[in-house]
Scaffold this motif. Structure first.
Motif, mmCIF file in Angstrom:
data_model
loop_
_atom_site.group_PDB
_atom_site.id
_atom_site.type_symbol
_atom_site.label_atom_id
_atom_site.label_comp_id
_atom_site.label_asym_id
_atom_site.label_seq_id
_atom_site.Cartn_x
_atom_site.Cartn_y
_atom_site.Cartn_z
ATOM 1 N N ALA A 1 1.191 -1.174 0.150
ATOM 2 C CA ALA A 1 0.022 -0.352 -0.398
ATOM 3 C C ALA A 1 0.794 1.301 0.286
ATOM 4 O O ALA A 1 0.346 2.056 -0.837
ATOM 5 N N VAL A 2 1.571 1.147 0.825
ATOM 6 C CA VAL A 2 2.693 1.972 1.310
ATOM 7 C C VAL A 2 3.323 2.613 -0.541
ATOM 8 O O VAL A 2 3.709 3.436 -1.257
ATOM 9 N N ALA A 3 3.489 1.242 -1.532
ATOM 10 C CA ALA A 3 4.403 1.525 -2.481
ATOM 11 C C ALA A 3 3.629 2.789 -3.891
ATOM 12 O O ALA A 3 3.753 2.867 -4.629
ATOM 13 N N VAL A 4 2.162 1.693 -3.008
ATOM 14 C CA VAL A 4 0.834 2.342 -4.119
ATOM 15 C C VAL A 4 1.310 3.811 -4.346
ATOM 16 O O VAL A 4 1.209 4.605 -4.914
ATOM 17 N N LEU A 5 1.024 4.158 -3.023
ATOM 18 C CA LEU A 5 1.154 5.849 -2.188
ATOM 19 C C LEU A 5 1.861 6.556 -3.124
ATOM 20 O O LEU A 5 2.047 7.654 -3.211
ATOM 21 N N ALA A 6 3.616 5.679 -3.223
ATOM 22 C CA ALA A 6 4.679 6.248 -3.208
ATOM 23 C C ALA A 6 4.496 6.549 -5.066
ATOM 24 O O ALA A 6 5.842 7.070 -5.947
ATOM 25 N N GLY A 7 3.520 5.700 -5.993
ATOM 26 C CA GLY A 7 4.389 5.351 -6.848
ATOM 27 C C GLY A 7 5.047 4.504 -7.316
ATOM 28 O O GLY A 7 5.420 4.197 -8.605
#
Length: 185
Positions: A80-86
């Motif tokens: 989820a953090v990776a998706v937020l970071a792109g």
């Protein structure tokens, strides 16, 4: 709407306070996004990828927090953090294509290309599903825009329910409420 929030979340969400002024419009919005998600065959996980990707791209802290937390429950905090970071690390090919599409539509809908659509087809979406997924993304962008324009701050209750990495990753948009506000009607 306020009672439903109290029952489901234990507090009234700030976005509900905005939309409670136009409950018929909110119901129509919910019908639209539900219909689009169903027509596109989007799972909760797919919707989490789409909304988290589009919200972080447009700088909407509210939906980034709400859906980043939901996505973390589906795929884990790090993804989820990776998706937020792109970066989309941890997503499969289909989810990466959905995230890329959501970001492209959020960033510059006039700049999307046939290759962008082909990427969605390559991971199994039919043309009808591509249209429905795009309607879903566009409707979510409109929802976020209304909330942001009218000053809805991310709720302290959302911060309390989201993983710490998701909360820390959101450095854009309106600040999260410092603590749970006193109950207002």
């Amino acid at each position: 709407m306020l009672d439903a929030d109290r029952s489901e979340h234990g507090f009234v969400m700030n976005l509900t306070r905005v939309w409670a002024h136009q409950p018929d419009v909110h119901r129509a919005y919910v019908a639209l996004v539900t219909s689009a998600a169903d027509a596109a065959g989007l799972s909760v996980r797919d919707r989490g990828v789409l909304v988290t990707a589009l919200a972080s791209t447009m700088g909407d802290a509210y939906c980034s927090l709400a859906w980043g937390g939901r996505l973390a429950a589906e795929v884990g905090e790090a993804t989820a953090v990776a998706v937020l970071a792109g970066s989309d690390e941890g997503l499969d090919d289909r989810e990466q294509a959905l995230a890329a599409w959501a970001r492209a539509v959020a960033r510059d809908p006039s700049g999307t290309t046939a290759q962008d659509v082909d990427r969605l087809r390559a991971v199994g979406l039919s043309d009808a599903e591509v249209v429905a997924a795009t309607v879903y993304v566009a409707a979510r962008l409109a929802f976020s825009s209304v909330n942001d324009a009218l000053g809805a701050r991310p709720d302290a209750g959302l911060r309390a329910s989201a993983p710490p990495g998701v909360v820390a990753a959101i450095t854009w948009g309106r600040p999260i409420e410092p603590d749970e506000p006193a109950e207002r009607s």
